[in-house]
Design a protein around this motif. Structure first.
Motif, PDB file in Angstrom:
ATOM      1  N   GLY A  99     -33.992 -63.023 -49.236  1.00  0.00           N
ATOM      2  CA  GLY A  99     -33.467 -64.378 -49.290  1.00  0.00           C
ATOM      3  C   GLY A  99     -32.072 -64.469 -49.885  1.00  0.00           C
ATOM      4  O   GLY A  99     -31.519 -65.550 -49.983  1.00  0.00           O
ATOM      5  N   VAL A 100     -31.469 -63.325 -50.328  1.00  0.00           N
ATOM      6  CA  VAL A 100     -30.115 -63.328 -50.894  1.00  0.00           C
ATOM      7  C   VAL A 100     -29.135 -62.901 -49.805  1.00  0.00           C
ATOM      8  O   VAL A 100     -29.302 -61.849 -49.177  1.00  0.00           O
ATOM      9  N   GLY A 101     -28.103 -63.693 -49.601  1.00  0.00           N
ATOM     10  CA  GLY A 101     -27.139 -63.403 -48.543  1.00  0.00           C
ATOM     11  C   GLY A 101     -26.226 -62.240 -48.891  1.00  0.00           C
ATOM     12  O   GLY A 101     -26.021 -61.888 -50.057  1.00  0.00           O
ATOM     13  N   MET A 102     -25.688 -61.613 -47.867  1.00  0.00           N
ATOM     14  CA  MET A 102     -24.733 -60.521 -48.060  1.00  0.00           C
ATOM     15  C   MET A 102     -23.450 -61.058 -48.691  1.00  0.00           C
ATOM     16  O   MET A 102     -23.001 -62.159 -48.388  1.00  0.00           O
ATOM     17  N   CYS A 103     -22.849 -60.257 -49.553  1.00  0.00           N
ATOM     18  CA  CYS A 103     -21.553 -60.639 -50.119  1.00  0.00           C
ATOM     19  C   CYS A 103     -20.503 -60.586 -49.008  1.00  0.00           C
ATOM     20  O   CYS A 103     -20.443 -59.620 -48.228  1.00  0.00           O
ATOM     21  N   GLU A 104     -19.687 -61.599 -48.930  1.00  0.00           N
ATOM     22  CA  GLU A 104     -18.577 -61.627 -47.991  1.00  0.00           C
ATOM     23  C   GLU A 104     -17.269 -61.476 -48.757  1.00  0.00           C
ATOM     24  O   GLU A 104     -17.196 -61.763 -49.961  1.00  0.00           O
ATOM     25  N   THR A 105     -16.258 -61.052 -48.060  1.00  0.00           N
ATOM     26  CA  THR A 105     -14.978 -60.782 -48.711  1.00  0.00           C
ATOM     27  C   THR A 105     -14.474 -61.995 -49.501  1.00  0.00           C
ATOM     28  O   THR A 105     -13.977 -61.851 -50.634  1.00  0.00           O
ATOM     29  N   ALA A 106     -14.646 -63.175 -48.932  1.00  0.00           N
ATOM     30  CA  ALA A 106     -14.152 -64.388 -49.596  1.00  0.00           C
ATOM     31  C   ALA A 106     -14.987 -64.789 -50.803  1.00  0.00           C
ATOM     32  O   ALA A 106     -14.563 -65.649 -51.591  1.00  0.00           O
ATOM     33  N   ASP A 107     -16.179 -64.181 -50.972  1.00  0.00           N
ATOM     34  CA  ASP A 107     -17.047 -64.538 -52.103  1.00  0.00           C
ATOM     35  C   ASP A 107     -16.602 -63.890 -53.410  1.00  0.00           C
ATOM     36  O   ASP A 107     -17.024 -64.318 -54.488  1.00  0.00           O
ATOM     37  N   LEU A 108     -15.756 -62.849 -53.315  1.00  0.00           N
ATOM     38  CA  LEU A 108     -15.377 -62.077 -54.497  1.00  0.00           C
ATOM     39  C   LEU A 108     -13.895 -62.219 -54.793  1.00  0.00           C
ATOM     40  O   LEU A 108     -13.096 -62.533 -53.917  1.00  0.00           O
ATOM     41  N   SER A 109     -13.562 -61.985 -56.052  1.00  0.00           N
ATOM     42  CA  SER A 109     -12.157 -61.891 -56.445  1.00  0.00           C
ATOM     43  C   SER A 109     -11.857 -60.414 -56.731  1.00  0.00           C
ATOM     44  O   SER A 109     -12.761 -59.640 -57.090  1.00  0.00           O
ATOM     45  N   TYR A 110     -10.571 -60.015 -56.595  1.00  0.00           N
ATOM     46  CA  TYR A 110     -10.230 -58.589 -56.656  1.00  0.00           C
ATOM     47  C   TYR A 110      -9.043 -58.346 -57.581  1.00  0.00           C
ATOM     48  O   TYR A 110      -8.119 -59.172 -57.683  1.00  0.00           O
ATOM     49  N   ASN A 111      -9.096 -57.196 -58.226  1.00  0.00           N
ATOM     50  CA  ASN A 111      -7.990 -56.757 -59.077  1.00  0.00           C
ATOM     51  C   ASN A 111      -7.801 -55.260 -58.874  1.00  0.00           C
ATOM     52  O   ASN A 111      -8.767 -54.481 -58.931  1.00  0.00           O
ATOM     53  N   VAL A 112      -6.538 -54.834 -58.639  1.00  0.00           N
ATOM     54  CA  VAL A 112      -6.214 -53.416 -58.464  1.00  0.00           C
ATOM     55  C   VAL A 112      -5.199 -53.036 -59.538  1.00  0.00           C
ATOM     56  O   VAL A 112      -4.124 -53.648 -59.639  1.00  0.00           O
ATOM     57  N   THR A 113      -5.547 -52.020 -60.336  1.00  0.00           N
ATOM     58  CA  THR A 113      -4.680 -51.576 -61.427  1.00  0.00           C
ATOM     59  C   THR A 113      -4.523 -50.061 -61.363  1.00  0.00           C
ATOM     60  O   THR A 113      -5.509 -49.332 -61.161  1.00  0.00           O
ATOM     61  N   VAL A 114      -3.302 -49.571 -61.535  1.00  0.00           N
ATOM     62  CA  VAL A 114      -3.059 -48.132 -61.551  1.00  0.00           C
ATOM     63  C   VAL A 114      -3.760 -47.528 -62.763  1.00  0.00           C
ATOM     64  O   VAL A 114      -3.650 -48.029 -63.900  1.00  0.00           O
ATOM     65  N   ALA A 115      -4.509 -46.484 -62.533  1.00  0.00           N
ATOM     66  CA  ALA A 115      -5.259 -45.833 -63.610  1.00  0.00           C
ATOM     67  C   ALA A 115      -4.395 -44.805 -64.323  1.00  0.00           C
ATOM     68  O   ALA A 115      -3.551 -44.135 -63.708  1.00  0.00           O
ATOM     69  N   SER A 116      -4.640 -44.651 -65.631  1.00  0.00           N
ATOM     70  CA  SER A 116      -3.916 -43.614 -66.390  1.00  0.00           C
ATOM     71  C   SER A 116      -4.489 -42.240 -66.078  1.00  0.00           C
ATOM     72  O   SER A 116      -3.769 -41.236 -66.080  1.00  0.00           O
ATOM     73  N   ARG A 117      -5.764 -42.180 -65.823  1.00  0.00           N
ATOM     74  CA  ARG A 117      -6.470 -40.964 -65.427  1.00  0.00           C
ATOM     75  C   ARG A 117      -7.583 -41.354 -64.463  1.00  0.00           C
ATOM     76  O   ARG A 117      -8.243 -42.383 -64.670  1.00  0.00           O
ATOM     77  N   PRO A 118      -7.818 -40.486 -63.490  1.00  0.00           N
ATOM     78  CA  PRO A 118      -6.960 -39.358 -63.061  1.00  0.00           C
ATOM     79  C   PRO A 118      -5.640 -39.851 -62.459  1.00  0.00           C
ATOM     80  O   PRO A 118      -5.526 -41.018 -62.092  1.00  0.00           O
ATOM     81  N   VAL A 119      -4.698 -38.948 -62.340  1.00  0.00           N
ATOM     82  CA  VAL A 119      -3.387 -39.340 -61.825  1.00  0.00           C
ATOM     83  C   VAL A 119      -3.504 -39.732 -60.348  1.00  0.00           C
ATOM     84  O   VAL A 119      -4.409 -39.294 -59.633  1.00  0.00           O
ATOM     85  N   ASN A 120      -2.556 -40.581 -59.956  1.00  0.00           N
ATOM     86  CA  ASN A 120      -2.463 -41.030 -58.559  1.00  0.00           C
ATOM     87  C   ASN A 120      -3.724 -41.804 -58.100  1.00  0.00           C
ATOM     88  O   ASN A 120      -4.055 -41.826 -56.927  1.00  0.00           O
ATOM     89  N   HIS A 121      -4.369 -42.413 -59.056  1.00  0.00           N
ATOM     90  CA  HIS A 121      -5.556 -43.234 -58.752  1.00  0.00           C
ATOM     91  C   HIS A 121      -5.324 -44.683 -59.190  1.00  0.00           C
ATOM     92  O   HIS A 121      -4.535 -44.963 -60.113  1.00  0.00           O
ATOM     93  N   ALA A 122      -6.023 -45.553 -58.517  1.00  0.00           N
ATOM     94  CA  ALA A 122      -6.058 -46.960 -58.909  1.00  0.00           C
ATOM     95  C   ALA A 122      -7.523 -47.400 -58.973  1.00  0.00           C
ATOM     96  O   ALA A 122      -8.393 -46.829 -58.300  1.00  0.00           O
TER      97      ALA A 122
END
Length: 230
Positions: A99-122
């Motif tokens: 009875g629980v609907g699938m999450c849709e892209t518009a249902d969520l909020s997003y944050n992308v941050t460059v990680a200190s470790r490992p390198v070249n990761h976010a």
């Protein structure tokens, strides 16, 4: 002497006649009195029955008619017991689980941050911003970095779908550059979609820009540490 005798007979006859008439009148009066008395005598039982029928309801105990202790069908017990509500029916499985609907892209909020470790990761953080839980598909995440052809490839193990409650977070690790790959293109944003069939949303890269020469993404995990392991 003869005249006197006739006079006496005449007187006697008149007297007898008078007595006869008197007796007849007396008898008639007696019958009339009996007839007059008869209706009263015959009416008495009717009056008695009427009195008896009138007294019968008043002699009954009023509490007997509505007593709940009686075993009759009029005890009223059925009105005291509310009808048992029907159990709720389960929701449709149309794109849902329990009875629980699938999450849709518009249902969520997003944050992308460059990680200190490992390198070249976010680190991608997705949060349920709605008021209802939804079923998050762990392995269908699509990350597209402008300037690169196609979506980021999958890396690491597959995750498990789970119900994302309101305000709860899910995490995914993004590799945007390989150390052994020269060159690349600068990017300060990426596009995120929970499934390939959905329209993506553009998310800025915090602490960017970054140099992108490759693109890989993990499944969704419950912690940031798990998401940045790969």
């Amino acid at each position: 002497m003869a005249h006197t005798a006739r006079s006496r007979r005449t007187t006697a006859a008149l007297a007898a006649l008078s007595l006869g008439i008197l007796a007849t009148l007396t008898a008639c009066n007696g019958d009339a009195e009996n007839d007059a008395a008869a209706p009263g005598t015959h009416a008495s039982p009717s009056a008695t029955r009427a009195d008896e029928s009138t007294d019968t309801p008043s002699s009954a105990d009023p509490s007997d008619s509505g007593s709940g202790s009686g075993s009759g069908s009029g005890s009223g017990k059925s009105s005291d017991s509310p009808s048992t509500p029907s159990p709720s029916k389960p929701g449709s499985d149309d794109g849902q689980d329990g009875g629980v609907g699938m999450c849709e892209t518009a249902d969520l909020s997003y944050n992308v941050t460059v990680a200190s470790r490992p390198v070249n990761h976010a680190l991608l953080t997705a949060s349920n911003k709605g008021s209802d839980p939804c079923l998050l598909s762990a392995n269908d995440l699509v990350i597209t970095i402008p300037g690169l052809d196609g979506a980021a490839e999958h890396m690491g193990p597959d995750g498990k779908d789970w119900i994302l409650k309101p305000g709860q977070n899910a995490y995914a690790g993004i590799l945007f550059s390989r150390a052994d790959t020269a060159g690349g293109k600068s990017a300060d944003k990426m596009e995120v979609a929970l499934a390939a069939s959905e329209d993506p949303t553009t998310v800025p890269i915090n602490d960017g820009p970054v140099t992108v020469n490759d693109g890989q993404v993990t499944s969704f995990f419950g912690t940031a540490e798990d998401a940045l392991t790969y």
